[in-house]
Each structure stands twice: as C-alpha cells, then as structure tokens.
Design an enzyme around this catalytic site. Structure first.
Site, PDB file in Angstrom:
ATOM      1  N   HIS A 211       0.823  -1.226   0.000  1.00  0.00           N
ATOM      2  CA  HIS A 211       0.000   0.000   0.000  1.00  0.00           C
ATOM      3  C   HIS A 211       0.859   1.280   0.000  1.00  0.00           C
ATOM      4  CE1 HIS A 211       0.534  -0.461   4.339  1.00  0.00           C
ATOM      5  NE2 HIS A 211      -0.475  -1.330   4.464  1.00  0.00           N
ATOM      6  N   GLY A 244      -9.490   6.508  -2.987  1.00  0.00           N
ATOM      7  CA  GLY A 244      -9.565   7.961  -2.957  1.00  0.00           C
ATOM      8  C   GLY A 244      -9.484   8.536  -1.567  1.00  0.00           C
ATOM      9  N   ASP A 269      -7.304  -3.628   0.614  1.00  0.00           N
ATOM     10  CA  ASP A 269      -6.963  -3.593   2.040  1.00  0.00           C
ATOM     11  C   ASP A 269      -8.259  -3.564   2.862  1.00  0.00           C
ATOM     12  OD1 ASP A 269      -5.400  -3.631   4.284  1.00  0.00           O
ATOM     13  OD2 ASP A 269      -4.776  -1.537   4.166  1.00  0.00           O
ATOM     14  N   ALA A 306      -7.470   3.019   9.344  1.00  0.00           N
ATOM     15  CA  ALA A 306      -7.125   1.624   9.613  1.00  0.00           C
ATOM     16  C   ALA A 306      -7.239   0.733   8.391  1.00  0.00           C
ATOM     17  CB  ALA A 306      -8.010   1.073  10.730  1.00  0.00           C
TER      18      ALA A 306
END
Length: 379
Positions: A211, A244, A269, A306
């Site tokens: 990520h 986004g 994720d 998170a």
C-alpha cells in the site's frame, strides 16, 4: 457456453468478439457473431476477473478469526464486485492466532469451497516497524525470524505467497532471501526504510511494496524514502489502495504515470466491516475500528485510518474517472499485474484461449453485471 459483446478486452483493447467457455477454460476467442450464443451482452464491457492480493475480510469476517464458515461466506459473496481470485490477508498478532489463521485458510482450500479462488495467503506482519505500524498492534510486532516463518508456512501448507515486512529490520536480509528463494513475494511495507535501504532490500530479493504512500517513509526531494523508491524502481511491483481516501486521486495519478501500466497493483486492504452498516464498530487486531460514511475504517481512539471497504470495481472507477489514469493501466492493476506478481499469469489475468474462464461483465457506470468463475455464472 458462448457469450459475446462488442467490447471484449483482448490484447489490451476492446474488440467485438465472442468467448466459448468449456470445462472452466476459455476454449476459443471468436469473431463477434461467429456462432449462436447463450448470452449477448451488447455494448457491455467483458474484462478479465479481478484479483485482490491484499484484503483482510468482509461481511463480519476477518482472516485472523480462523473461522471456516466466515471464510467460505466471504469467498462465496466477493464475486459480486468482480473478484475471482484473492489472497486472504492476516494482521499482526500472537503466533497462536496467526498459526490458527493460516491453518484455517489451508483447511478450507483442502476441503473445498465456492466462489473466488484462494490464490494464496498474504502474511502482513508481524515483522514490521513500530513507527509505521498503522493499525497493527505493537505488542505483537517482532524482528524477522526465519524459523518462526517456517512454522507459519508449515501450518499454511505452503499457501503463504506474499509477506509484508519492514525489510530494514531483517538482519542480513535472512528472511528476505529465504522467502525469495522459496517462492514467497517479499513486499516492503509498514516500514521506515530509507531509499537506500529499500534499494538493498530489492537487490536481496524483495519484489514489491505494500500500500504505497501508507505505512512508509514519505517522499522528500532530499530524502526520497520508500515512496521515492516505488516511483524510481519501475520494474518493482507496488500495491496501492485506490479508494480515494488512503491516497488523493492526484497522488494515484503520480504513481501510475511514474510506474507505467505493468507494475502497479490495486488492492482493497478491505476489513471485516466491508458490507456492514455505516457506524459499525469491530475489533481489528485487538484495536477497535469504526466504519465511516465514506467507506473508510478508522481507529476509534486515535481516529487514524485503519483500512478500507473498497470494492474492486469501484477502484477502477476511482482510477479512471477521478485520477485520470488510462483504462488499461487501471485494469491491468487488478488483473494481469497481480497475476504476474503471484506467478499465475499463465492461466489468469488475460482473455486468451486456454486461460481460466474468470470474467467480469461491467456496465458503463462500473457496476458489475455478471461475474463468471471458471465459466460459470457466480453473481
């Protein structure tokens, strides 16, 4: 079964074509109208099935829960967003919890299940950096340990295909090299690595970054950090969450335009609150998180981000419509590129004769009209 459309994604472009599906494979790619068809999708787009290599859960289930029914329900329902291949992803926890989690995935794979194909396990943590740990529980973060990882892989029956770790914590790159030599993709993430440290990790076997922009050293023109390394090393894979929220659309454009269409990998994720009502609060890695109206999940104590509840089809929309990324870049990031990263691009990620008949029919608004899993209607 034969289906057709005037927009079938073949050879990096839309062609008028029909697809003959047999025994779970694409038997033939034919010119539009060649044979009588079972389904004509008109102008709707037919693209390869989506592959999500970094996703923790959905519908109230988390990979760490180690529940057979929860995992099966997730796999059965996730094709509604076009996902046909997936890597259930762990979060840092005790060895007991993580062993049970990976063993649960192995059990379901062995016993059988319906829905998206489990292509492997993504092992995120516990070998992470304290500063860039994000929502990962710090009490269980450890130094990389080859022998401990071997125990996890044994419990997983060899299904761990990706590991996220802070490679700068890996003394002499022992675990990095072990994984690279044994078919496990090392992805640098939740890491404080400098640009130079990232260079050495890649030179010693790391193949990807987790990520990008999140959980890593940021870009600075005098200290490029991991973000700078991700953009500079264009033939290193890089995950990015395309909701986004985790990264502004402008940043997504910067990354995709820098790396090109072949090495960026869209991931969700997604957390267990995906598919649940806004305001839902659950425990994630021992920490309480809450689902916000924009689809993001935040820690209730610090309000820190998170994870997401992103749907893969919506990620393509964000990339194309908001980040102004070319369609082929966006589509490759959730089809061919993750297939290449996992080493399954000999059967997945493209619409080619002989490949798995994993297909998605997309409407112009990016909603999913139909998902085919091994040639069978799944949604």
């Amino acid at each position: 079964m034969i289906i057709q459309s005037k927009r079938v994604w073949v050879l990096g472009q839309f062609l008028e074509a029909q697809l003959e599906l047999e025994n779970g494979k694409i038997k033939n790619v034919l010119a539009y109208g060649t044979k009588p068809v079972d389904k004509d999708y008109g102008d709707k787009r037919i693209v390869p099935g989506f592959i999500d290599i970094h996703t923790h859960g959905a519908y109230g289930f988390d990979t760490n829960d180690a529940e057979v029914d929860g995992l099966r329900n997730w796999m059965k329902n996730i094709p509604e967003e076009g996902v046909t291949g997936i890597c259930p992803t762990t979060i840092t926890q005790s060895e007991e919890v993580l062993t049970a989690a990976v063993a649960n995935v192995a059990k379901v794979v062995e016993e059988g299940y319906e829905g998206a194909e489990i292509l492997g396990i993504h092992f995120e943590g516990p070998y992470l950096d304290m500063v860039y740990k994000g929502a990962q529980p710090q009490q269980h973060i450890l130094k990389p340990d080859v022998e401990q990882f071997k125990r996890y892989q044994k419990a997983a029956n060899g299904l761990i295909k990706v590991i996220t770790m802070a490679t700068e914590q890996d003394d002499d790159f022992k675990l990095t090299k072990y994984c690279a030599e044994n078919g496990v993709v090392v992805s640098i993430g939740h890491s404080a690595a400098t640009y130079e440290e990232a260079s050495m990790a890649i030179a010693n076997g790391a193949k990807s970054m987790t990520h990008i922009f999140n959980g890593m050293t940021p870009f600075h023109h005098r200290k490029p950090g991991l973000v700078g390394a991700a953009m500079r090393f264009r033939d290193t894979f890089g995950e990015v969450i395309c909701d986004g929220n985790h990264s502004e659309p402008a940043a997504l454009n910067d990354l995709f335009m820098s790396k090109g269409r072949d090495y960026t990998v869209m991931v969700t994720d997604a957390l267990m609150v995906k598919g649940l009502p806004v305001g839902t609060k659950v425990l994630f890695g021992g920490n309480e998180i809450e689902l916000y109206p924009d689809g993001s999940a935040h820690l209730t104590d610090t309000k820190g981000l998170a994870g997401s509840t992103l749907r893969m089809n919506e990620g393509i929309k964000v990339l194309v419509e908001r980040a102004n990324v070319p369609f082929d870049y966006a589509l490759n990031s959730c089809t061919l590129n993750p297939a290449r990263l996992l080493g399954v691009d000999d059967r997945k990620g493209k619409i080619v004769a002989g490949y798995d008949a994993d297909l998605v029919v997309l409407n112009d608004d990016y909603s999913v009209e139909m998902t085919y899993l091994k040639g069978k209607e799944a949604f």
